[in-house]
Design an enzyme around this catalytic site. Structure first.
Site, PDB file in Angstrom:
ATOM      1  N   HIS A   1      42.433  44.881  50.912  1.00 55.63           N
ATOM      2  CA  HIS A   1      42.362  43.833  51.947  1.00 55.63           C
ATOM      3  C   HIS A   1      42.988  44.329  53.252  1.00 55.63           C
ATOM      4  O   HIS A   1      42.491  44.043  54.348  1.00 55.63           O
ATOM      5  CB  HIS A   1      43.098  42.574  51.483  1.00 55.63           C
ATOM      6  CG  HIS A   1      42.287  41.680  50.597  1.00 55.63           C
ATOM      7  ND1 HIS A   1      40.978  41.352  50.842  1.00 55.63           N
ATOM      8  CD2 HIS A   1      42.613  41.042  49.444  1.00 55.63           C
ATOM      9  CE1 HIS A   1      40.532  40.546  49.897  1.00 55.63           C
ATOM     10  NE2 HIS A   1      41.504  40.350  49.024  1.00 55.63           N
TER      11      HIS A   1
ATOM     12  N   HIS B   1      43.909  46.075  44.846  1.00 54.02           N
ATOM     13  CA  HIS B   1      43.051  45.039  45.439  1.00 54.02           C
ATOM     14  C   HIS B   1      43.646  44.548  46.765  1.00 54.02           C
ATOM     15  O   HIS B   1      42.946  44.459  47.785  1.00 54.02           O
ATOM     16  CB  HIS B   1      42.923  43.872  44.442  1.00 54.02           C
ATOM     17  CG  HIS B   1      42.297  42.637  44.996  1.00 54.02           C
ATOM     18  ND1 HIS B   1      40.976  42.292  44.776  1.00 54.02           N
ATOM     19  CD2 HIS B   1      42.811  41.644  45.771  1.00 54.02           C
ATOM     20  CE1 HIS B   1      40.708  41.148  45.393  1.00 54.02           C
ATOM     21  NE2 HIS B   1      41.809  40.737  45.991  1.00 54.02           N
ATOM     22  N   GLU B   2      44.946  44.240  46.751  1.00 58.12           N
ATOM     23  CA  GLU B   2      45.590  43.737  47.974  1.00 58.12           C
ATOM     24  C   GLU B   2      45.631  44.808  49.061  1.00 58.12           C
ATOM     25  O   GLU B   2      45.461  44.511  50.247  1.00 58.12           O
ATOM     26  CB  GLU B   2      47.009  43.234  47.655  1.00 58.12           C
ATOM     27  CG  GLU B   2      47.074  42.075  46.668  1.00 58.12           C
ATOM     28  CD  GLU B   2      46.228  40.878  47.079  1.00 58.12           C
ATOM     29  OE1 GLU B   2      45.980  40.688  48.281  1.00 58.12           O
ATOM     30  OE2 GLU B   2      45.790  40.148  46.168  1.00 58.12           O
TER      31      GLU B   2
ATOM     32  N   GLU C   1      36.542  38.967  48.699  1.00 59.63           N
ATOM     33  CA  GLU C   1      37.253  39.175  47.433  1.00 59.63           C
ATOM     34  C   GLU C   1      36.495  40.152  46.532  1.00 59.63           C
ATOM     35  O   GLU C   1      37.087  41.041  45.927  1.00 59.63           O
ATOM     36  CB  GLU C   1      37.456  37.837  46.705  1.00 59.63           C
ATOM     37  CG  GLU C   1      38.447  36.905  47.374  1.00 59.63           C
ATOM     38  CD  GLU C   1      39.819  37.516  47.536  1.00 59.63           C
ATOM     39  OE1 GLU C   1      40.289  38.232  46.634  1.00 59.63           O
ATOM     40  OE2 GLU C   1      40.437  37.290  48.591  1.00 59.63           O
TER      41      GLU C   1
END
Length: 341
Positions: free
Chosen positions: A165, A161-162, A251
């Site tokens: 980003h 997930h990070e 997100e």
């Protein structure tokens, strides 16, 4: 799956456009404040120079430019300092930290990105974030609480997930928007404090020789306090709303693109299900950087948050995020499984 990825990429591009408009709006708010300052305080100047307001406006723009340049130069390091992050390397002796470092390495290779720096935040609450101004200068941070709570599969989901980003350049927008909210906040409280100081310093001076100067200074002080108060009441909440304009969508997109990166949506689903349960409150994490976090950190004494706080969250509710990932896992509904609107 190819069509699904195309749809996801289209949504990532649309989110980038929304982010750009949000940053333009940030600069719009700041420049409205600048113009008000010049118009108000220009009336206190004795000079008849018609270009003086433009000169003052130019000085304010230079200050803003220098502030942004400093933020770019710091490259998110100030955010890591705010959260008391400690960098770890490949040679770390701690087996848990080594596991985190190895997962970040694997995810950076899977994403085709340079290896980011890895940080550990000594906070008991489970969380993670990425920061920096570009993939080449990115950093990934995880809390001790996350390491303690998650197994390897779940950590992979979170770090995927990070890494998404970073890949989607969300980190640049997040880091810059935090900086601009900070600038507006400094401006508001700074004007209020300076105005108060001027009122206190000159409020008691009432000799006939200094009456005029004292009144003049008090007028400037009142004007500063009024503008500072308006920024605090209107400018700061508006800037927070602008952050939320893109952060929730960002997100949700990172959840799905992170699942694509790991090839295993179940890792992040299991992580979110653990985070739905009781978790420790944040003790080290900075509330000013909550929009960067994997989930909204809890700062309350009992881990309870008001309805207003929940409504103002930077993140979608965890049950919504889990539902989106379960759609990805089940490959249901054609391209609709990536429709995060």
């Amino acid at each position: 799956m190819h069509n699904h990825l195309d749809t996801l990429e289209a949504q990532v591009q649309a989110n980038k456009k929304r982010s750009i408009w949000a940053i333009i709006a940030f600069f719009g708010i700041i420049n409205v404040i600048f113009v008000i300052l010049v118009l108000v305080f220009g009336n206190f100047q004795d000079s008849n120079n018609p270009y003086q307001p433009l000169l003052w406006l130019g000085i304010l723009e230079v200050i803003l430019g220098l502030y942004i340049a400093i933020q770019y130069w710091q490259n998110g390091q100030n955010i890591l300092r705010m959260n008391k992050g400690t960098e770890i390397g490949e040679d770390t002796a701690n087996p848990d930290y080594k596991k985190v470092y190895n997962i970040v390495t694997e995810m950076s290779l899977a994403a085709g990105l340079p290896m980011p720096k890895v940080y550990i935040v000594p906070d008991p609450s489970p969380n993670a974030f990425a920061t920096g101004m570009s993939p080449e200068k990115a950093s990934v941070a995880v809390t001790q609480g996350l390491i303690d709570l998650m197994d390897r599969e779940e950590l992979e989901g979170v770090i995927g997930h990070e890494m998404s980003h970073i890949k989607n350049y969300d980190i640049r927008i997040s880091t810059l928007s935090i900086a601009l909210v900070g600038f507006i906040t400094i401006l508001g409280y700074g004007l209020l404090r300076v105005g108060q100081s001027m009122m206190y310093a000159f409020g008691g001076r009432r000799s006939s020789d200094s009456d005029r100067d004292s009144n003049y200074t008090q007028l400037i002080g009142i004007a500063m306090m009024a503008i500072g108060g308006l920024i605090i009441v209107l400018g700061i909440p508006l800037s927070y709303l602008l952050e939320k304009f893109v952060s929730r969508k960002r997100e949700a997109l990172a959840d799905v693109s992170g699942a694509e990166l790991t090839g295993n949506p179940m890792g992040l689903i299991k992580a979110f299900k653990k985070l739905e349960g009781p978790v420790p409150n944040a003790k080290v994490l900075s509330p000013n950087t909550s929009q960067l976090m994997l989930v909204e950190p809890l700062f309350g004494k009992e881990g309870k948050r008001s309805w207003w706080a929940r409504m103002m969250d930077d993140h979608p509710p965890l049950d919504e995020r889990i539902k989106n990932l379960e759609l990805v896992l089940g490959e249901q509904g054609g391209t609709d499984e990536y429709d995060l609107n």
